[in-house]
Design a protein around this motif. Structure first.
Motif, short mmCIF file in Angstrom:
data_model
loop_
_atom_site.label_atom_id
_atom_site.label_comp_id
_atom_site.label_asym_id
_atom_site.label_seq_id
_atom_site.Cartn_x
_atom_site.Cartn_y
_atom_site.Cartn_z
N ALA A 164 -28.10 -4.32 -1.45
CA ALA A 164 -28.48 -2.97 -1.33
C ALA A 164 -29.46 -2.49 0.07
O ALA A 164 -29.82 -1.43 0.26
N LEU A 165 -29.69 -3.75 0.64
CA LEU A 165 -30.52 -3.56 1.68
C LEU A 165 -29.84 -3.18 3.15
O LEU A 165 -28.62 -3.28 3.30
N SER A 166 -30.45 -2.44 3.74
CA SER A 166 -30.13 -1.98 5.19
C SER A 166 -29.83 -3.20 6.03
O SER A 166 -30.15 -4.42 5.77
N GLY A 167 -28.87 -2.89 7.16
CA GLY A 167 -28.78 -4.07 8.00
C GLY A 167 -30.13 -4.73 8.72
O GLY A 167 -30.00 -6.01 8.92
N GLY A 168 -30.90 -3.78 8.95
CA GLY A 168 -32.25 -4.30 9.38
C GLY A 168 -33.11 -5.21 8.45
O GLY A 168 -33.68 -6.40 8.73
N GLN A 169 -32.89 -4.57 7.19
CA GLN A 169 -33.78 -5.41 6.01
C GLN A 169 -32.99 -6.79 5.79
O GLN A 169 -33.77 -7.57 5.39
N ARG A 170 -31.66 -6.79 5.94
CA ARG A 170 -31.09 -8.10 5.66
C ARG A 170 -31.50 -9.16 6.85
O ARG A 170 -31.52 -10.17 6.48
N LYS A 171 -31.55 -8.57 8.18
CA LYS A 171 -32.09 -9.37 9.10
C LYS A 171 -33.41 -10.10 8.61
O LYS A 171 -33.83 -11.28 8.92
N LEU A 172 -34.31 -9.04 8.12
CA LEU A 172 -35.75 -9.62 7.88
C LEU A 172 -35.60 -10.60 6.72
O LEU A 172 -36.48 -11.47 6.67
N LEU A 173 -34.67 -10.21 5.74
CA LEU A 173 -34.62 -11.35 4.51
C LEU A 173 -34.20 -12.67 5.08
O LEU A 173 -34.42 -13.82 4.44
N GLU A 174 -33.06 -12.65 5.90
CA GLU A 174 -32.68 -13.93 6.59
C GLU A 174 -33.94 -14.61 7.12
O GLU A 174 -33.87 -15.91 6.95
N ILE A 175 -34.95 -13.99 7.92
CA ILE A 175 -35.85 -14.44 8.26
C ILE A 175 -36.90 -15.16 7.35
O ILE A 175 -37.31 -16.10 7.41
N GLY A 176 -37.00 -14.27 6.31
CA GLY A 176 -37.73 -14.67 5.03
C GLY A 176 -37.18 -15.96 4.39
O GLY A 176 -38.07 -16.87 4.31
N ARG A 177 -35.90 -16.07 4.54
CA ARG A 177 -35.27 -17.18 3.82
C ARG A 177 -35.59 -18.28 4.54
O ARG A 177 -35.89 -19.65 4.14
N ALA A 178 -35.53 -18.33 6.06
CA ALA A 178 -35.80 -19.30 6.78
C ALA A 178 -37.20 -19.76 6.72
O ALA A 178 -37.66 -21.09 6.78
N LEU A 179 -38.03 -18.65 6.46
CA LEU A 179 -39.70 -19.29 6.31
C LEU A 179 -39.91 -20.14 4.75
O LEU A 179 -40.87 -20.97 4.88
N MET A 180 -38.91 -19.81 3.76
CA MET A 180 -39.18 -20.35 2.78
C MET A 180 -39.05 -21.96 2.81
O MET A 180 -39.76 -23.02 2.15
N ALA A 181 -38.46 -22.50 3.96
CA ALA A 181 -38.23 -23.94 4.28
C ALA A 181 -39.18 -24.49 5.04
O ALA A 181 -39.40 -25.60 5.20
N ASP A 182 -40.23 -23.67 5.23
CA ASP A 182 -41.56 -24.24 6.04
C ASP A 182 -41.09 -24.99 7.31
O ASP A 182 -41.31 -26.05 7.40
N VAL A 195 -30.57 -2.81 14.25
CA VAL A 195 -31.56 -2.50 13.55
C VAL A 195 -32.37 -1.37 14.18
O VAL A 195 -32.20 -1.27 15.22
N ASN A 196 -32.73 -0.21 13.48
CA ASN A 196 -33.19 0.93 13.98
C ASN A 196 -34.56 0.51 14.62
O ASN A 196 -35.36 -0.46 14.50
N PRO A 197 -34.97 1.54 15.69
CA PRO A 197 -36.07 1.16 16.46
C PRO A 197 -37.33 0.66 15.62
O PRO A 197 -38.35 -0.09 16.36
N THR A 198 -37.87 1.46 14.51
CA THR A 198 -38.95 1.27 13.95
C THR A 198 -38.98 -0.11 13.52
O THR A 198 -39.95 -0.95 13.42
N LEU A 199 -37.58 -0.52 12.76
CA LEU A 199 -37.91 -1.87 12.30
C LEU A 199 -37.76 -2.92 13.09
O LEU A 199 -38.26 -4.13 13.03
N ILE A 200 -37.25 -2.77 14.43
CA ILE A 200 -37.19 -3.72 15.46
C ILE A 200 -38.79 -3.94 15.70
O ILE A 200 -39.01 -5.21 16.09
N ASN A 201 -39.47 -2.94 15.94
CA ASN A 201 -40.94 -3.03 16.19
C ASN A 201 -41.65 -3.86 15.24
O ASN A 201 -42.50 -4.91 15.42
N GLN A 202 -41.25 -3.55 13.98
CA GLN A 202 -41.95 -4.27 12.91
C GLN A 202 -41.51 -5.69 12.95
O GLN A 202 -42.30 -6.64 12.71
N ILE A 203 -40.18 -6.04 13.12
CA ILE A 203 -39.63 -7.56 13.38
C ILE A 203 -40.35 -8.24 14.28
O ILE A 203 -40.88 -9.24 14.26
N CYS A 204 -40.57 -7.48 15.42
CA CYS A 204 -41.28 -8.20 16.57
C CYS A 204 -42.75 -8.42 16.35
O CYS A 204 -43.11 -9.55 16.52
#
Ligand SMILES: Nc1ncnc2c1ncn2[C@@H]1O[C@H](COP(=O)(O)OP(=O)(O)OP(=O)(O)O)[C@@H](O)[C@H]1O
Ligand SMILES: [Mg+2]
Length: 264
Positions: A164-182, A195-204
């Motif tokens: 149900a996540l947007s494309g940008g949110q999926r990218k964030l979730l993937e980064i989150g999955r990467a972070l779980m591995a320390d 990813v929309n510009p607002t979410l790009i700023n948030q990701i950065c």
């Protein structure tokens, strides 16, 4: 007498260093042709180049998702080009994909929990004999997953299907999955694409925050604003070969780089 061969400072090896990497998929030319890259500890390093330059293939060679024809890769001082991708991930180098790979039919939270490093409960006999430890580990992992979801702004969606996540949110979730591995190093393949510009700023902002906390990044990105605002150093590939490397400002004003982009 000063012994010039004895440096006063220890020489710091890059966290990731690759040289002479070659990959030929069978065409006339190599997708990656004697490529070299270095990622210093604590840096945000960029990897750019026109479409088809070999950037994703280089990521695949660094993580050994695809075996190189030639070349070597050192991670944290160890040769890794002969190791299985999951071993490399366990050593602390994890990656995300150009098209985010999330498990759509699992919840957002479960996507993170699945990415956690080995736990006691994964061994059959331990589920009988170490139940208390397993329960503690699970609790700690859930808390860690929740903290990561908060940091990527997805805590309110933790029980939703990842589909149900947007494309940008999926990218964030993937980064989150990467972070779980320390990890020590995260390779991001186009975190801002689609990813929309607002979410790009948030990701950065998040990437800069994790970097301040000590995380090292290697980022492929076509969005030059992202590269300019995030990266300490940028490597340019064109037709599989190293074209240039330098600060973002040096790269942006390099006529050869400009020509490679205009000529695509
Ligand atoms: N598995 C494969 N089999 C055959 N050719 C491949 C394979 N993967 C990549 N290539 C080819 O290798 C070259 C480099 O592709 P790659 O995906 O690494 O480029 P890229 O720099 O990531 O491009 P983009 O910016 O469009 O993502 C391209 O010509 C591509 O068609
Ligand atoms: Mg690519």
């Amino acid at each position: 007498m000063v012994n010039e061969s004895t440096p006063s400072q220890p020489i710091e090896l890059p966290l990731l260093a690759a040289s002479g990497l070659v990959k030929n998929f069978g065409g006339t030319c190599c997708a990656v042709d004697r490529a070299r890259i270095e990622v210093p500890q604590g840096s945000i390093t960029g990897l750019v180049g026109p479409n088809g330059a070999g950037k994703t293939t280089l990521f695949n060679l660094l993580s050994n998702a695809i075996r190189s024809d030639q070349g070597r890769v050192l991670f944290d001082g160890e040769p890794i080009h002969h190791l299985q991708p999951h071993i490399i991930a366990r050593m602390g180098m994890v990656r995300t994909f150009q098209v985010a790979r999330v498990l759509s039919r699992l919840s957002v939270l479960d996507n993170l929990l699945l990415a956690a490093q080995k736990q006691t409960g994964e061994k059959f006999w331990n589920t009988w004999f170490q139940q208390k430890q397993i329960a503690q580990e699970e609790k700690a992992q859930r808390q860690k997953a929740f903290d990561i979801l908060e940091s990527i702004g997805l805590a309110h969606m933790m029980n939703e299907y990842a589909g149900a996540l947007s494309g940008g949110q999926r990218k964030l979730l993937e980064i989150g999955r990467a972070l779980m591995a320390d990890p020590k190093l995260i390779l991001l393949d186009e975190p801002a694409a689609g990813v929309n510009p607002t979410l790009i700023n948030q990701i950065c902002d998040r990437i800069q925050g994790w970097n301040r906390d000590g995380m090292t990044f290697l980022i492929i990105e076509h969005n030059m604003d992202v590269i300019m605002s995030l990266c300490d150093r940028v490597w340019v590939l064109a037709e599989g070969r190293n074209l240039a490397d330098g600060t973002p400002a040096e790269i942006q004003s390099n006529p050869e780089v400009l020509e490679a982009y205009l000529g695509q």
